[in-house]
Every structure is written in C-alpha cells, then in structure tokens.
Design a protein around this motif. Structure first.
Motif, PDB file in Angstrom:
ATOM      1  N   HIS A 135       0.762  -1.077  -0.085  1.00 16.41           N
ATOM      2  CA  HIS A 135      -0.064   0.061   0.021  1.00 16.41           C
ATOM      3  C   HIS A 135       0.935   1.224  -0.043  1.00 16.41           C
ATOM      4  O   HIS A 135       2.141   1.350   0.349  1.00 16.41           O
ATOM      5  CB  HIS A 135      -0.918   0.116   1.308  1.00 16.41           C
ATOM      6  N   PHE A 136       0.235   2.411  -0.279  1.00 16.94           N
ATOM      7  CA  PHE A 136       0.827   3.829  -0.313  1.00 16.94           C
ATOM      8  C   PHE A 136       0.114   4.692   0.103  1.00 16.94           C
ATOM      9  O   PHE A 136      -1.114   4.564   0.402  1.00 16.94           O
ATOM     10  CB  PHE A 136       1.135   3.978  -1.888  1.00 16.94           C
ATOM     11  N   ILE A 137       0.765   5.572   0.951  1.00 18.26           N
ATOM     12  CA  ILE A 137       0.148   6.653   1.646  1.00 18.26           C
ATOM     13  C   ILE A 137       0.465   8.164   0.736  1.00 18.26           C
ATOM     14  O   ILE A 137       1.300   8.443   0.669  1.00 18.26           O
ATOM     15  CB  ILE A 137       0.434   6.832   2.905  1.00 18.26           C
ATOM     16  N   GLY A 138      -0.712   8.661   0.366  1.00 13.28           N
ATOM     17  CA  GLY A 138      -0.614   9.834  -0.180  1.00 13.28           C
ATOM     18  C   GLY A 138      -1.157  11.311   0.892  1.00 13.28           C
ATOM     19  O   GLY A 138      -2.245  11.057   1.432  1.00 13.28           O
ATOM     20  N   ILE A 139      -0.306  12.236   1.126  1.00 16.28           N
ATOM     21  CA  ILE A 139      -0.457  13.068   2.134  1.00 16.28           C
ATOM     22  C   ILE A 139      -0.315  14.662   1.152  1.00 16.28           C
ATOM     23  O   ILE A 139       0.510  15.041   0.508  1.00 16.28           O
ATOM     24  CB  ILE A 139       0.696  13.253   3.093  1.00 16.28           C
ATOM     25  N   ASP A 140      -1.538  15.417   1.667  1.00 16.61           N
ATOM     26  CA  ASP A 140      -1.720  16.500   0.996  1.00 16.61           C
ATOM     27  C   ASP A 140      -1.930  17.452   2.172  1.00 16.61           C
ATOM     28  O   ASP A 140      -2.604  17.551   2.879  1.00 16.61           O
ATOM     29  CB  ASP A 140      -2.801  16.897   0.328  1.00 16.61           C
ATOM     30  N   VAL A 141      -0.851  18.694   2.328  1.00 19.33           N
ATOM     31  CA  VAL A 141      -0.874  19.600   3.296  1.00 19.33           C
ATOM     32  C   VAL A 141      -1.299  20.548   2.681  1.00 19.33           C
ATOM     33  O   VAL A 141      -0.703  21.430   1.881  1.00 19.33           O
ATOM     34  CB  VAL A 141       0.458  19.739   3.994  1.00 19.33           C
ATOM     35  N   GLY A 142      -2.538  21.464   3.177  1.00 20.91           N
ATOM     36  CA  GLY A 142      -3.060  22.370   2.634  1.00 20.91           C
ATOM     37  C   GLY A 142      -3.171  23.621   3.521  1.00 20.91           C
ATOM     38  O   GLY A 142      -2.611  23.347   4.504  1.00 20.91           O
ATOM     39  N   THR A 143      -3.894  24.529   3.223  1.00 22.11           N
ATOM     40  CA  THR A 143      -3.876  25.577   4.216  1.00 22.11           C
ATOM     41  C   THR A 143      -4.804  25.660   5.244  1.00 22.11           C
ATOM     42  O   THR A 143      -4.380  25.802   6.647  1.00 22.11           O
ATOM     43  CB  THR A 143      -4.239  27.058   3.222  1.00 22.11           C
ATOM     44  N   GLY A 144      -5.986  24.790   5.102  1.00 17.51           N
ATOM     45  CA  GLY A 144      -7.116  24.443   6.131  1.00 17.51           C
ATOM     46  C   GLY A 144      -6.841  23.043   6.856  1.00 17.51           C
ATOM     47  O   GLY A 144      -7.276  22.928   8.046  1.00 17.51           O
ATOM     48  N   SER A 145      -6.081  22.210   6.289  1.00 19.72           N
ATOM     49  CA  SER A 145      -5.980  20.951   6.673  1.00 19.72           C
ATOM     50  C   SER A 145      -4.885  20.148   6.169  1.00 19.72           C
ATOM     51  O   SER A 145      -4.395  20.428   5.082  1.00 19.72           O
ATOM     52  CB  SER A 145      -7.109  20.200   6.764  1.00 19.72           C
ATOM     53  N   ALA A 146      -4.632  19.231   7.011  1.00 22.13           N
ATOM     54  CA  ALA A 146      -3.572  18.091   6.456  1.00 22.13           C
ATOM     55  C   ALA A 146      -4.586  16.943   6.296  1.00 22.13           C
ATOM     56  O   ALA A 146      -5.292  16.345   6.858  1.00 22.13           O
ATOM     57  CB  ALA A 146      -2.491  17.717   7.161  1.00 22.13           C
TER      58      ALA A 146
ATOM     59  N   ALA B 295      -7.478  19.417  11.020  1.00 23.41           N
ATOM     60  CA  ALA B 295      -7.452  21.021  10.541  1.00 23.41           C
ATOM     61  C   ALA B 295      -6.323  21.551  11.027  1.00 23.41           C
ATOM     62  O   ALA B 295      -5.485  21.183  11.798  1.00 23.41           O
ATOM     63  CB  ALA B 295      -8.793  21.587  11.571  1.00 23.41           C
ATOM     64  N   LEU B 296      -5.947  22.646  10.251  1.00 23.95           N
ATOM     65  CA  LEU B 296      -4.907  23.434  10.736  1.00 23.95           C
ATOM     66  C   LEU B 296      -5.404  25.096  10.940  1.00 23.95           C
ATOM     67  O   LEU B 296      -6.495  25.277  10.376  1.00 23.95           O
ATOM     68  CB  LEU B 296      -3.929  23.643   9.471  1.00 23.95           C
ATOM     69  N   VAL B 297      -4.795  25.737  11.998  1.00 30.20           N
ATOM     70  CA  VAL B 297      -5.169  26.995  12.307  1.00 30.20           C
ATOM     71  C   VAL B 297      -4.309  28.009  11.390  1.00 30.20           C
ATOM     72  O   VAL B 297      -3.052  27.811  11.601  1.00 30.20           O
ATOM     73  CB  VAL B 297      -5.081  27.227  13.836  1.00 30.20           C
ATOM     74  N   THR B 298      -4.793  29.168  10.899  1.00 26.68           N
ATOM     75  CA  THR B 298      -3.986  30.231  10.275  1.00 26.68           C
ATOM     76  C   THR B 298      -4.156  31.264  11.385  1.00 26.68           C
ATOM     77  O   THR B 298      -5.268  31.759  11.719  1.00 26.68           O
ATOM     78  CB  THR B 298      -4.650  30.530   8.965  1.00 26.68           C
TER      79      THR B 298
ATOM     80  N   ALA C 257      -0.475  35.990   7.013  1.00 26.83           N
ATOM     81  CA  ALA C 257      -0.864  34.471   7.123  1.00 26.83           C
ATOM     82  C   ALA C 257       0.317  33.638   7.616  1.00 26.83           C
ATOM     83  O   ALA C 257       1.228  33.395   6.908  1.00 26.83           O
ATOM     84  CB  ALA C 257      -1.525  33.904   6.102  1.00 26.83           C
ATOM     85  N   GLN C 258       0.013  33.025   9.034  1.00 29.05           N
ATOM     86  CA  GLN C 258       1.166  32.521   9.464  1.00 29.05           C
ATOM     87  C   GLN C 258       0.645  31.047  10.220  1.00 29.05           C
ATOM     88  O   GLN C 258      -0.797  30.949  10.349  1.00 29.05           O
ATOM     89  CB  GLN C 258       1.731  33.345  10.516  1.00 29.05           C
TER      90      GLN C 258
ATOM     91  N   ALA D 195       2.559  22.192  14.218  1.00 24.65           N
ATOM     92  CA  ALA D 195       1.024  22.016  14.314  1.00 24.65           C
ATOM     93  C   ALA D 195       0.784  21.632  13.073  1.00 24.65           C
ATOM     94  O   ALA D 195      -0.018  20.398  12.586  1.00 24.65           O
ATOM     95  CB  ALA D 195       0.128  23.438  14.414  1.00 24.65           C
ATOM     96  N   ILE D 196       1.407  21.737  11.923  1.00 23.81           N
ATOM     97  CA  ILE D 196       1.240  21.078  10.467  1.00 23.81           C
ATOM     98  C   ILE D 196       1.862  19.675  10.746  1.00 23.81           C
ATOM     99  O   ILE D 196       1.195  18.771  10.328  1.00 23.81           O
ATOM    100  CB  ILE D 196       2.457  21.752   9.372  1.00 23.81           C
ATOM    101  N   TRP D 197       2.946  19.493  11.352  1.00 25.38           N
ATOM    102  CA  TRP D 197       3.489  17.945  11.451  1.00 25.38           C
ATOM    103  C   TRP D 197       2.347  17.229  12.503  1.00 25.38           C
ATOM    104  O   TRP D 197       2.198  15.922  12.075  1.00 25.38           O
ATOM    105  CB  TRP D 197       4.885  18.034  12.183  1.00 25.38           C
ATOM    106  N   ALA D 198       1.963  17.605  13.527  1.00 23.02           N
ATOM    107  CA  ALA D 198       1.005  16.988  14.269  1.00 23.02           C
ATOM    108  C   ALA D 198      -0.242  16.581  13.467  1.00 23.02           C
ATOM    109  O   ALA D 198      -0.888  15.494  13.458  1.00 23.02           O
ATOM    110  CB  ALA D 198       0.701  17.809  15.576  1.00 23.02           C
ATOM    111  N   ALA D 199      -0.634  17.592  12.470  1.00 26.77           N
ATOM    112  CA  ALA D 199      -1.830  17.330  11.663  1.00 26.77           C
ATOM    113  C   ALA D 199      -1.706  16.365  10.531  1.00 26.77           C
ATOM    114  O   ALA D 199      -2.539  15.394  10.475  1.00 26.77           O
ATOM    115  CB  ALA D 199      -2.290  18.669  10.931  1.00 26.77           C
TER     116      ALA D 199
END
Length: 167
Positions: free
Chosen positions: A2-13, A31-34, A42-43, A48-52
C-alpha cells in the motif's frame, strides 16, 4: 503493498491509503489554524502542521484497516510556504510580536508585495521561469522581506541555504 498520499493544505492536512492499483482504501484529515496578526499576514506553526500530518495518516490507516507494515511508500504534496528556523534548527517566529511557534509564512501571506514589485522592476531572464513576473506568494519576495525586516532570521536561513547548496 500500500501507499500513503499526504496533502498539506492551508486549512488541513489530508492523507489517503491506496492499494497497488490506486484504489483509495481509507482517508483521514486534521484541521490547521491560520494566524493573521496583521493585514496581509498569514502564518502557521510547523509543529502543528506536522502533528496534523501525523493525525491524518493515523486516521487514514485506521479507516483503511491496513497495517502500517504493508506501506511501501509515502508521497507528499504541499502549498508553497516558507518555514523559518534558527541556527539551532528550532522554529524562529515570523510574527510581528514574536509569538512563539509561528514559524511559517503561508503562500497566501502578502507582507512582501513591495518586495515582489521591486524584484519585478529589476527584470531579467529568471522571471521568464515564473510567468514573466514574480508573485508575493513566492519564496524570493518573502526572503527579501525577512532580510530587511528580520535580518537575524534571514541571515541564518541564507547561511543554511548556502551550506546545503554549497554556494
């Protein structure tokens, strides 16, 4: 396998577990907080990104019923954001009030509009590779802004880039 695809966006991972034929077996998101400390800013927090990302992957694996041992590869996709760290590798705040942890200037941050305009005014062949003009959402205007407004952080980043790329 199997393979895992990860998309890190502005509002969520988001993460998906796929089998060898490309079939989605399970998905998860977190979810991610901006933070917006000033107009045009915009920071986020890299921690938090890695945790998400971790939470999304765990949720996708749980939803799929697939064992982590059967995962043969990971793929990442992310927005063009700038993570700033100090000489010791620890997060360096990009916040105007030095709020700890806020070490990511997001793609949508426009604090470097004047810097993008200055780079565009210089012109030159490199701009042909970015559609003829550089956007404030790209890295170079943000680095120029950091060099002027946060010279200690920019100097550390530039030194790190020089050592990585041997320039």
């Amino acid at each position: 396998m199997h393979f895992i695809g990860i998309d890190v966006g502005t509002g969520s991972a988001r993460a998906g577990v796929f089998d060898g034929s490309g079939r989605l077996c399970g998905a998860g998101s977190a979810a991610l907080v901006t933070h917006r400390p000033a107009t045009g800013f915009a920071q986020q927090e890299s921690g938090a990104i890695w945790a998400a990302v971790c939470a999304a992957v765990r949720a996708a694996l749980a939803a799929s019923g697939v064992s982590a041992d059967s995962v043969g590869g990971l793929g990442f996709d992310a927005t063009c954001s700038l993570v700033v760290s100090g000489a010791d590798g620890a997060p360096a705040s990009v916040d105007p009030d030095d709020m700890p942890g806020q070490d990511v200037i997001l793609w949508m941050d426009h604090r470097a509009i004047d810097d993008a305009e200055a780079i565009n005014a210089i012109g030159g062949t490199p701009l042909a590779h970015v559609g003829g003009c550089i956007s404030p959402e790209m890295e170079l205007p943000k680095l120029r802004w950091l060099k002027r407004e946060r010279p200690a952080r920019a100097g550390t980043m530039i030194s790190s880039l020089r050592s990585v790329f041997r320039i």
